[in-house]
Design an enzyme around this catalytic site. Structure first.
Site, mmCIF file in Angstrom:
data_model
loop_
_atom_site.group_PDB
_atom_site.id
_atom_site.type_symbol
_atom_site.label_atom_id
_atom_site.label_comp_id
_atom_site.label_asym_id
_atom_site.label_seq_id
_atom_site.Cartn_x
_atom_site.Cartn_y
_atom_site.Cartn_z
ATOM 1 N N CYS A 126 0.843 -0.964 -0.314
ATOM 2 C CA CYS A 126 -0.137 0.278 -0.032
ATOM 3 C C CYS A 126 0.730 1.504 0.240
ATOM 4 O O CYS A 126 -0.032 2.696 -0.528
ATOM 5 C CB CYS A 126 -1.039 -0.116 0.775
ATOM 6 S SG CYS A 126 -1.870 -1.054 0.925
ATOM 7 N N HIS A 179 -4.760 6.593 2.197
ATOM 8 C CA HIS A 179 -5.004 5.104 1.425
ATOM 9 C C HIS A 179 -5.881 4.753 1.270
ATOM 10 O O HIS A 179 -6.639 4.249 2.733
ATOM 11 C CB HIS A 179 -3.454 3.929 1.903
ATOM 12 C CG HIS A 179 -3.472 2.923 1.027
ATOM 13 N ND1 HIS A 179 -3.653 2.345 0.730
ATOM 14 C CD2 HIS A 179 -4.178 2.118 2.276
ATOM 15 C CE1 HIS A 179 -4.042 0.929 -0.288
ATOM 16 N NE2 HIS A 179 -4.505 0.835 1.363
ATOM 17 N N ASN A 207 -9.661 -1.981 -1.931
ATOM 18 C CA ASN A 207 -8.311 -1.615 -1.028
ATOM 19 C C ASN A 207 -7.793 -1.350 -2.801
ATOM 20 O O ASN A 207 -7.793 -2.705 -2.695
ATOM 21 C CB ASN A 207 -7.605 -2.212 -0.015
ATOM 22 C CG ASN A 207 -6.604 -1.912 0.268
ATOM 23 O OD1 ASN A 207 -5.966 -1.438 -0.249
ATOM 24 N ND2 ASN A 207 -6.100 -2.623 1.204
HETATM 25 N N1 ACO Z 1 -18.113 -10.494 6.762
HETATM 26 C C1 ACO Z 1 -18.756 -10.606 8.326
HETATM 27 N N2 ACO Z 1 -18.144 -10.605 9.226
HETATM 28 C C2 ACO Z 1 -16.441 -11.176 9.170
HETATM 29 C C3 ACO Z 1 -16.610 -10.518 8.201
HETATM 30 C C4 ACO Z 1 -16.773 -10.431 6.929
HETATM 31 N N3 ACO Z 1 -16.436 -9.889 5.700
HETATM 32 N N4 ACO Z 1 -14.546 -10.706 8.391
HETATM 33 C C5 ACO Z 1 -14.254 -10.505 9.859
HETATM 34 N N5 ACO Z 1 -15.385 -11.320 9.948
HETATM 35 C C6 ACO Z 1 -15.853 -11.985 11.634
HETATM 36 C C7 ACO Z 1 -15.146 -12.290 12.512
HETATM 37 O O1 ACO Z 1 -14.911 -13.964 12.176
HETATM 38 C C8 ACO Z 1 -14.819 -12.216 13.968
HETATM 39 O O2 ACO Z 1 -16.332 -12.204 13.716
HETATM 40 P P1 ACO Z 1 -15.958 -13.606 15.447
HETATM 41 O O3 ACO Z 1 -16.067 -12.423 15.980
HETATM 42 O O4 ACO Z 1 -17.230 -14.267 15.568
HETATM 43 O O5 ACO Z 1 -14.881 -14.573 15.469
HETATM 44 C C9 ACO Z 1 -15.468 -10.408 13.719
HETATM 45 O O6 ACO Z 1 -15.950 -10.794 12.222
HETATM 46 C C10 ACO Z 1 -14.677 -9.301 14.535
HETATM 47 O O7 ACO Z 1 -13.478 -9.762 12.892
HETATM 48 P P2 ACO Z 1 -12.184 -8.940 13.084
HETATM 49 O O8 ACO Z 1 -11.119 -9.582 11.914
HETATM 50 O O9 ACO Z 1 -11.649 -8.637 14.136
HETATM 51 O O10 ACO Z 1 -12.917 -7.500 12.639
HETATM 52 P P3 ACO Z 1 -12.680 -6.199 12.721
HETATM 53 O O11 ACO Z 1 -14.006 -4.940 13.048
HETATM 54 O O12 ACO Z 1 -11.324 -5.593 13.056
HETATM 55 O O13 ACO Z 1 -12.437 -5.741 10.777
HETATM 56 C C11 ACO Z 1 -10.791 -5.513 9.221
HETATM 57 C C12 ACO Z 1 -12.217 -6.554 9.820
HETATM 58 C C13 ACO Z 1 -12.645 -4.175 8.233
HETATM 59 C C14 ACO Z 1 -10.215 -5.859 7.896
HETATM 60 C C15 ACO Z 1 -10.296 -4.416 9.855
HETATM 61 O O14 ACO Z 1 -9.005 -5.279 10.983
HETATM 62 C C16 ACO Z 1 -9.392 -3.613 9.079
HETATM 63 O O15 ACO Z 1 -9.746 -3.410 8.109
HETATM 64 N N6 ACO Z 1 -7.839 -3.198 9.616
HETATM 65 C C17 ACO Z 1 -7.438 -2.796 8.579
HETATM 66 C C18 ACO Z 1 -6.261 -3.417 7.169
HETATM 67 C C19 ACO Z 1 -5.332 -2.412 6.377
HETATM 68 O O16 ACO Z 1 -5.160 -1.145 6.489
HETATM 69 N N7 ACO Z 1 -4.205 -3.033 5.893
HETATM 70 C C20 ACO Z 1 -3.769 -2.320 5.244
HETATM 71 C C21 ACO Z 1 -3.572 -2.097 4.151
HETATM 72 S S1 ACO Z 1 -3.752 -3.726 2.704
HETATM 73 C C22 ACO Z 1 -2.002 -4.012 2.606
HETATM 74 O O17 ACO Z 1 -0.824 -3.604 2.069
HETATM 75 C C23 ACO Z 1 -1.452 -5.003 0.924
#
Ligand code: ACO
Length: 330
Positions: free
Chosen positions: A112, A257, A287
């Site tokens: 990213c 980003h 993204n």
């Molecule tokens: N749909 C439904 N439920 C989901 C989904 C989905 N798509 N994805 C995860 N969940 C569930 C999980 O299984 C979990 O369920 P559980 O509580 O029963 O175990 C619950 O939702 C919470 O999961 P988390 O992973 O903790 O969810 P979070 O609120 O953290 O959201 C997300 C996930 C959106 C990916 C977030 O963590 C995020 O945006 N992180 C940063 C991403 C980022 O900045 N990446 C860097 C750039 S990418 C690169 O460099 C290549």
């Protein structure tokens, strides 16, 4: 001599994939994805279109908007985490498509942060007078590498395909152009957002066991990445402002980003930057990693959101971990 962005363009494939489409493939919901990420839809390529093709379409537009032709380009920098092949990199594929003979083509892999790492390289080459018309491209095909199953839903829902490009050259006026680019990384977190296989560390590079375990899909500790992103992005933006003797209020347009709308809202709130100065398009594209910043920039230019003399700030965070900021006087 400062460098400046002389033209910009982007291309996204026509196939729109909504959250409702993802609902049909694994356990998720439009409501969950929108609430947690802000994403409504993203684009996926169809078979036959690769990362270099997206970069090529974006490049044609960027070169045209700079008032140039492909033959005028004297260096290519291609940022991607999803090259068409393991080797060679997508830079030379793009060079062939553009029909430009023997100019250098450099591939960089900073996820990213790839576009800003690339901008820093282009800036150095222009400042030293080495090159005058550098094509800087960020492009990604994520869709062919995602796990369309409940076990991969956290990562799969955020990524989309796309390409963005700019032409970097000497600034037409000395006070305009790239003021500074700040780059950081923290390799101890590389396992927290990665695609492990195929990897040359393994003999063979991938085997059935790895495939069965899904180790060829991107894996992310989402919350942990989120926590680091909301700390590092304001920090690196402040680093740039302080070194340039500028204040947060001086920023006219902030392009972050696009990994998660909540991250960007958090960054803007932490710095006290009003919503109208922040550009987001994650709702439509998800993204697109190295392509994100040039796609956003092009849309801002098309919408007339940048005036001559405006202070433009870029900030990014991604796998590696890597993060970066850049300030430009437009
Ligand atoms: N749909 C439904 N439920 C989901 C989904 C989905 N798509 N994805 C995860 N969940 C569930 C999980 O299984 C979990 O369920 P559980 O509580 O029963 O175990 C619950 O939702 C919470 O999961 P988390 O992973 O903790 O969810 P979070 O609120 O953290 O959201 C997300 C996930 C959106 C990916 C977030 O963590 C995020 O945006 N992180 C940063 C991403 C980022 O900045 N990446 C860097 C750039 S990418 C690169 O460099 C290549």
């Amino acid at each position: 001599m400062r460098s400046h962005i002389l033209g910009a363009g982007f291309y996204v494939p026509p196939r729109v994939v909504t959250n409702f489409d993802l609902e049909k493939m694994f356990e998720t919901s439009d409501e969950w994805i929108q609430q947690r990420t802000g994403i409504v839809e993203r684009r996926y390529v169809d078979e036959g279109m690769g990362t270099a093709d997206l970069g090529y379409q974006a490049s044609l537009k960027a070169i045209k908007s700079a008032g140039l032709e492909p033959k005028d380009i004297d260096f290519i920098i291609f940022a991607t985490l999803s090259p068409d092949f393991t080797f060679p990199g997508s830079g030379v594929l793009l060079q062939e498509k553009l029909g430009i003979d023997t100019v250098g083509a450099l591939d960089i892999r900073n996820q990213c942060s790839g576009f800003l790492y690339g901008l820093s390289i282009a800036d150095q080459f222009v400042r030293t007078g080495t090159y005058k018309r550098i094509l800087l491209v960020g492009a990604e095909v994520h869709s062919t590498g995602l796990e369309f199953a409940t076990s991969g839903r956290d990562v799969t829902c955020i990524f989309g395909d796309g390409g963005g490009a700019v032409v970097v050259g000497p600034s037409p006026e000395p006070e305009r152009g790239v003021l500074s680019v700040y780059l950081h990384s923290e390799g101890k977190y590389y396992r927290d957002l990665w695609v492990e296989g195929p990897g040359s560390i393994y003999h063979p590079r991938i085997d059935h066991k790895m495939l069965d375990e899904g180790r060829h899909y991107p894996r992310m500790k989402g919350r942990m990445v989120f926590t680091h992103a909301v700390k590092r992005m304001p920090e690196v933006l402040m680093e740039a402002l302080e070194k340039e003797n500028l204040k947060v209020e001086d920023i006219d347009l902030l392009i972050c980003h696009q990994a998660n709308l909540r991250i960007n809202q958090f960054v803007a709130d932490a710095l006290g930057i009003p919503e109208e100065k922040v550009y987001n398009n994650i709702q439509r594209y998800g993204n697109t990693t190295a392509a994100t910043l040039p796609i956003c920039l092009t849309e801002c230019l098309e919408q007339g959101r940048l005036k001559k003399g405006d202070l433009l700030a870029f900030v990014t965070f991604g796998a590696g971990f890597t993060w970066a900021s850049a300030l430009m006087r437009w």
